[in-house]
Write a protein that holds these residues in place. Structure first.
Motif, short mmCIF file in Angstrom:
data_model
loop_
_atom_site.label_atom_id
_atom_site.label_comp_id
_atom_site.label_asym_id
_atom_site.label_seq_id
_atom_site.Cartn_x
_atom_site.Cartn_y
_atom_site.Cartn_z
N ALA A 70 26.00 -2.49 20.94
CA ALA A 70 27.25 -2.23 21.69
C ALA A 70 27.33 -1.13 22.34
O ALA A 70 28.13 -0.99 23.42
N SER A 71 26.57 -0.05 22.03
CA SER A 71 26.68 1.19 22.90
C SER A 71 26.21 1.26 24.50
O SER A 71 26.61 1.66 25.34
N ARG A 87 24.69 -6.06 22.36
CA ARG A 87 25.09 -6.08 21.09
C ARG A 87 24.67 -7.35 20.31
O ARG A 87 24.16 -7.31 19.08
N SER A 119 30.31 -8.87 13.44
CA SER A 119 30.99 -8.01 14.40
C SER A 119 31.33 -8.67 15.69
O SER A 119 31.31 -8.55 16.88
N SER A 142 37.29 3.84 16.33
CA SER A 142 36.70 2.95 15.09
C SER A 142 35.34 3.74 14.51
O SER A 142 34.85 4.60 15.31
N LYS A 143 34.88 3.50 13.48
CA LYS A 143 33.76 4.15 13.00
C LYS A 143 32.68 3.84 13.68
O LYS A 143 31.84 4.65 14.13
N ASP A 144 32.61 2.59 14.37
CA ASP A 144 31.42 2.06 15.14
C ASP A 144 31.49 3.03 16.54
O ASP A 144 30.56 3.34 17.12
N ASP A 145 32.65 3.31 17.05
CA ASP A 145 32.95 4.03 18.53
C ASP A 145 32.20 5.44 18.04
O ASP A 145 31.54 6.06 19.02
N ALA A 179 24.23 -4.75 11.30
CA ALA A 179 25.03 -3.58 11.57
C ALA A 179 24.49 -2.55 12.62
O ALA A 179 25.06 -2.11 13.80
N ALA A 211 30.17 6.07 15.89
CA ALA A 211 28.54 6.36 15.66
C ALA A 211 27.96 6.01 16.96
O ALA A 211 26.96 6.53 17.12
N ALA A 212 28.56 5.27 17.91
CA ALA A 212 28.17 5.06 19.06
C ALA A 212 27.79 6.42 19.65
O ALA A 212 26.67 6.55 20.60
N LEU A 266 25.12 -2.00 16.39
CA LEU A 266 25.76 -0.78 17.03
C LEU A 266 25.08 -0.20 18.14
O LEU A 266 25.72 0.30 19.19
#
Length: 558
Positions: free
Chosen positions: A89-90, A48, A19, A184-187, A82, A189-190, A86
């Protein structure tokens, strides 16, 4: 040997590549530990990157337990990186947005990570056991004088606006509006993580005025902020609030600047209720910031007289002014047990000096004068010694700057006052919650203590202090038997439900009783290594307009 070296390199590369977690020093252009994990930039990726690192460690441990191979270890490290990345990052994103809100509204804001002591699966001997894991965030917003009118719990329009903007950062409803097809998927998920977060809003004051009234006002103000969060889409079921009043200062109350810093609202987020409970139990006050009562500013409290109900989850603060409905099991009393008094409202909106408070207490309650012996204090009160700060027994700890070898800064009970906080309440119904999972400390698990002082028997029943947090679980009952000669049918000359402060040290627990009866206050020092007797205790009382103090050695009744 070569395989292990390759594994170490692979994990290091993984940390940076999964990441883009590795940052560079802007001056040298080279990878930098500080910029990666401890940057001063509020919009950096610290959380993160720490999450990735801790996730890698946890993943390696778990992967190794599942299958002892480099492939399994790497797979576990990747999964851990990961997940940790995640979560981190949030929080990095939220920290950056909060910084922007603070700058736009000229707010003084302090943002701190909430850290667990070690990653899941690490053992005490593991080199990674001491690496903390970021599990939440605490945001303190200093009261700039415009949040509320004096004595009011109604937010000003300006405060309503910026607390609304802050609340948006914790609202799944508001954050999901920002998602689109390019997210994104991370966005995604956050944003999903916001569905389970526990939001805890805490009002704080300085120590000016009446402690109970300050606690009550700070609770109502925290509730007002909670309603803003609810209106911005955070579910009521996830919001809790508390009026901590003066009990958890972050600066010295002896200075104007320190008192200004202590007047604040805190927003705490944790990922789930279990972590929230552990956070509550880990809180510790900095006693060095407490002022002796003689130094507090005598000033009218802002709030009208109301009842304040402290909760067991607040450590080392004034104890209970409420009755605990639980029945006593196994407690032995020297006299017939009597139920504790019901809630008691504060009777004064100012803070008198200790001499004035103690000298008038006996007359105010109309109790008999009892000669406990001893000698006039003449202002030289006995100060208990309980050692350095007590190390928390929970595996969940906040990183603290306290030094274990420094003595806990204390005064005599005659120079202190009950320091009151309200309970932790749910915004959904306003009811006090009991999140404590702790057991009681030895010797103080709804027990009875008694001791003779100059021929008089002084007894305390329902003495209960929680193991984690060190807070009183309920108010005790104080009984005084004048010229006690034994017998079961003797009536006490005084029976009351005093307020209590508790302070934990490395050597002893201080159970501080504010009696305001024949005995004005008592410092009961219970050794950690022998919680059956308290030989170094002290009792303060008034006789002929003079404050006396006398040694007191109560013991556990069995």
């Amino acid at each position: 040997m070569q395989k292990n070296k390759k594994l170490g390199v692979s994990v290091a590369v993984l940390c940076c590549l999964v990441s883009s977690g590795c940052a560079v020093d802007p001056k040298t252009g080279q990878p930098s530990f500080k910029e990666t994990f401890a940057s001063d930039d509020p919009c950096s990726n610290n959380a993160r990157n720490v999450g990735i690192a801790v996730g890698v460690v946890a993943g390696l441990i778990i992967g190794n337990q599942v299958k002892h191979s480099n492939t399994a270890r790497l797979a576990g490290a990747a999964a851990g990186a990961a997940i940790g990345g995640l979560i981190g990052a949030s929080m990095d994103s939220r920290r950056c947005e909060l910084y922007k809100i603070a700058k736009q509204n000229n707010l003084e804001m302090q943002v701190d990570d909430i850290l667990a002591s070690a990653p899941v699966g690490a053992t005490a001997s593991s080199p990674d056991a001491a690496k903390p894991e970021v599990v939440g965030m605490k945001v303190a917003i200093k009261d700039n004088g415009t949040q509320f009118r004096s004595g009011s719990d109604v937010l000003s329009p300006e405060a309503q606006a910026y607390f609304g903007a802050i609340a948006d950062q914790y609202s799944f409803v508001q954050q999901s509006k920002r998602l689109n097809a390019q997210s994104s998927k991370d966005d995604v998920a956050a944003v999903e993580l916001l569905k389970t977060k526990q939001i805890f809003l805490v009002g704080h004051t300085d120590d000016t005025g009446d402690s109970a009234l300050n606690a009550d006002l700070s609770a109502r103000r925290a509730n007002a902020v909670g309603r803003v969060f609810r209106d911005r889409g955070v579910p009521e079921s996830q919001i809790f609030y508390q009026g901590a009043g003066e009990t958890l200062p972050v600066a010295d109350n002896r200075t104007d600047e320190g008192r200004a810093r202590n007047r604040r609202v805190e927003i705490v987020d944790t990922p789930n209720q279990a972590t929230f409970t552990q956070y509550l139990e880990s809180r510790k006050p900095n006693l060095a910031f407490y002022r002796p009562t003689s130094e507090t500013v005598t000033a009218a409290a802002e709030a009208p007289t109301r009842i304040a109900k402290p909760a067991p989850s607040v450590p080392a603060r004034a104890a209970t002014t409420r009755k605990n409905s639980a029945t006593t099991k196994g407690a032995v009393s020297p006299a017939p047990a009597v139920a504790a008094n019901t809630d008691k409202a504060a009777t004064s909106a100012s803070t008198p000096t200790p001499s004035a408070r103690l000298k008038t207490a006996a007359a105010a309650v109309g109790v008999a004068s009892v000669d406990f012996g001893g000698a006039p204090a003449n202002g030289n009160f006995v100060v208990p010694n309980i050692g350095g700060p007590q190390q928390a027994s929970s595996s969940f700890n906040l990183i603290s700057s306290a030094h274990a070898d420094a003595a806990v800064p204390l005064t005599s009970c005659a120079q202190d006052r009950p320091r009151v906080a309200t309970g932790v309440k749910a915004l959904s119904n306003g009811r006090e919650q009991n999140f404590s999972t702790a057991d009681y400390l030895p010797g103080v698990y709804d027990s009875s203590w008694s001791g003779s002082v100059n021929g008089h028997l002084v007894a305390l029943t329902h003495v209960a202090v929680l193991k984690d947090g060190g807070a009183p679980a309920r108010a005790p009952t104080l009984l005084v038997y004048q010229n006690y000669a034994g017998g079961k049918n003797v009536e006490p000359v005084y029976r009351g439900t005093p307020e209590v402060n508790t302070y934990r040290g490395a050597n002893a627990l201080l159970y501080r009783v504010f009696a305001n009866g024949p005995a004005q206050c008592m410092d009961i020092v219970i050794p950690n290594n022998n919680p059956k007797t308290a030989p170094n205790s002290n009792l303060v009382y008034q006789r002929g307009g003079v404050l006396y103090q006398v040694a007191f050695a109560p013991s556990l009744v069995r």
